[in-house]
Write an enzyme that holds these catalytic residues in place. Structure first.
Site, PDB file in Angstrom:
ATOM      1  N   HIS A 235     117.404  17.011  34.301  1.00  0.00           N
ATOM      2  CA  HIS A 235     116.776  18.204  33.705  1.00  0.00           C
ATOM      3  C   HIS A 235     117.342  18.456  32.316  1.00  0.00           C
ATOM      4  CE1 HIS A 235     120.134  21.084  34.359  1.00  0.00           C
ATOM      5  NE2 HIS A 235     120.318  20.470  35.522  1.00  0.00           N
TER       6      HIS A 235
ATOM      7  N   ASP B 130     117.062  21.518  30.621  1.00  0.00           N
ATOM      8  CA  ASP B 130     117.360  22.918  30.323  1.00  0.00           C
ATOM      9  C   ASP B 130     118.811  23.237  30.671  1.00  0.00           C
ATOM     10  OD1 ASP B 130     116.739  22.585  33.086  1.00  0.00           O
ATOM     11  OD2 ASP B 130     116.444  24.753  33.302  1.00  0.00           O
TER      12      ASP B 130
ATOM     13  N   ASP C 224     126.232  20.100  32.583  1.00  0.00           N
ATOM     14  CA  ASP C 224     124.998  20.340  33.336  1.00  0.00           C
ATOM     15  C   ASP C 224     123.808  20.459  32.400  1.00  0.00           C
ATOM     16  OD1 ASP C 224     123.356  20.821  35.497  1.00  0.00           O
ATOM     17  OD2 ASP C 224     124.032  22.872  35.811  1.00  0.00           O
TER      18      ASP C 224
ATOM     19  N   GLU D 188     114.853  23.671  35.462  1.00  0.00           N
ATOM     20  CA  GLU D 188     115.561  23.427  36.720  1.00  0.00           C
ATOM     21  C   GLU D 188     116.464  24.595  37.092  1.00  0.00           C
ATOM     22  OE1 GLU D 188     118.874  22.095  39.331  1.00  0.00           O
ATOM     23  OE2 GLU D 188     118.990  22.889  37.286  1.00  0.00           O
TER      24      GLU D 188
ATOM     25  N   GLU E  85     122.777  14.673  37.984  1.00  0.00           N
ATOM     26  CA  GLU E  85     123.603  15.871  38.127  1.00  0.00           C
ATOM     27  C   GLU E  85     125.080  15.489  38.043  1.00  0.00           C
ATOM     28  OE1 GLU E  85     123.074  19.042  38.323  1.00  0.00           O
ATOM     29  OE2 GLU E  85     120.928  19.247  38.739  1.00  0.00           O
TER      30      GLU E  85
END
Length: 369
Positions: free
Chosen positions: A75, A77, A109, A139, A168
């Site tokens: 992701h 964002d 992240d 996300e 992740e």
């Protein structure tokens, strides 16, 4: 047309430099257009990739006719910025860890993982399996906005594969599956009265005490699923009640989050919660299915062998659960300490970024004959 604030990513940059460049493009959930533009532009010159844009999600895939297809996703964002952009490179001799660190929002992240994926997407012209690279938005917010879910609903043909890797943060080791999550509200009710005549009312806040007692007495289980130990959790995450300083309250609510091992479904988890809080009003607010480790898939076994570390469980919920629901076994694998995700001093070891790239590159480049 690109956003006026568009910043190009250097096609020659290494994964650490790409991480820093990505972090310096703010992309808080709902504001990912600029970083999506940069990612799309970075990929467009790669003749071996078919690039598809859907909203602020970008898909790039090889079409080499391989027998197997791997999906690798991340992701783009982040949670809100708090004076931690632009990024900073912290030398080993001044970092708390004694190693070189990259500091800033998104380093953990998960723009470190995204940077590794982008570098490899451009470099791996002839991978051992066909690869679908997916970078998606939203996300970090509500499930209905999640870019991976939106993409799968709009273009299911793009989200198919034999195995998936989600970037992740996992300290560049493999974390299998993920816990599920259910949020509930437990309410008690009473009768309002003037606090000077409390005996004429029923205090709903006092009535919630047995609920808090049950939470305090709860002993979280550790559940082994396919060889990995998942630690559960049951916690109050909010409480509300009260009308005024001189009124006996007629309602009180405790907001509770249950993190359950992926050996059970959310329906089973909800049934257990209703039983545990029997006698109280229980409302389900949100649910997310967990995901079993998926390490028994052939490609998963190969990947574990290639990385060379012992797989661990993922305690938090991640989009490996979405892949699992689509029938694609998936693992978490990316640079960064998960405990630093969302922290104001979010930071990642540059060595971990490079190690993550090295492991993925070696595995995706090998020749199975």
């Amino acid at each position: 047309m690109a956003d006026p604030a568009f910043t190009a990513l250097d096609p020659l940059a290494d994964s650490v430099e790409l991480t820093r460049a990505l972090c310096d493009i703010p992309s808080v959930s709902g504001d990912e257009r600029t970083v999506a533009d940069a990612i799309e532009e970075f990929l467009r010159g790669s003749a071996h990739l078919e690039v598809v844009r859907h909203g602020n999600s970008v898909v790039a895939r090889t079409r080499l006719g391989r027998e197997r297809r791997v999906v690798i996703a991340g992701h783009i964002d982040t949670v809100p910025i708090n004076d931690n952009v632009p990024s900073r490179l912290i030398p080993a001799d001044v970092s708390d860890e004694g190693i070189e660190m990259l500091w800033g929002r998104g380093t953990v992240d998960m723009k470190g993982g995204v940077a590794v994926q982008l570098r490899l997407a451009r470099d791996l012209v002839d991978p051992s399996a066909d690869i679908t690279w997916i970078w998606y938005d939203n996300e970090e917010v509500s499930a209905e906005l999640n870019g991976l879910g939106v993409l799968a609903a709009a273009h299911p043909e793009l989200v198919v594969g034999d195995f998936a890797i989600l970037g992740e943060p996992s300290n560049s080791t493999i974390e299998g599956g993920c816990n599920g999550s259910v949020r509930i509200e437990v309410r008690t009710f009473g009768r309002r009265a003037h606090s000077a005549r409390a005996w004429m009312g029923e205090n709903a806040i006092h009535a919630i005490a047995p609920v808090l007692q049950r939470l305090a007495e709860f002993e979280p289980a550790t559940v082994t699923v396919e060889g990995l130990d998942y630690r559960e959790g049951l916690n109050a995450v909010g409480i509300s009640g009260g009308v005024a300083g001189n009124v006996i309250p007629d309602e009180c609510m405790v907001h509770i989050n249950y993190r359950f091992a992926p050996n059970r479904s959310s329906e089973q988890a909800i049934a257990w919660l209703r039983e545990y809080f029997d006698g109280f009003d229980v409302t389900v607010v949100d649910r997310s299915e967990g995901a079993r480790p998926g390490l028994d898939a052939a490609l998963a076994r190969e990947f574990v062998a290639a990385v060379g570390t012992e797989p661990a469980p993922k305690y938090g919920w991640t989009d490996v659960a979405r892949f699992s629901a689509l029938g694609i076994p998936a693992v978490n694998f990316g640079p960064g300490d998960p405990s630093l995700a969302h922290a104001d001093d979010e930071r990642v070891s540059t060595a971990q970024i490079r190690e993550c790239e090295r492991s993925l590159r070696a595995w995706l480049s090998h020749d199975d004959g």
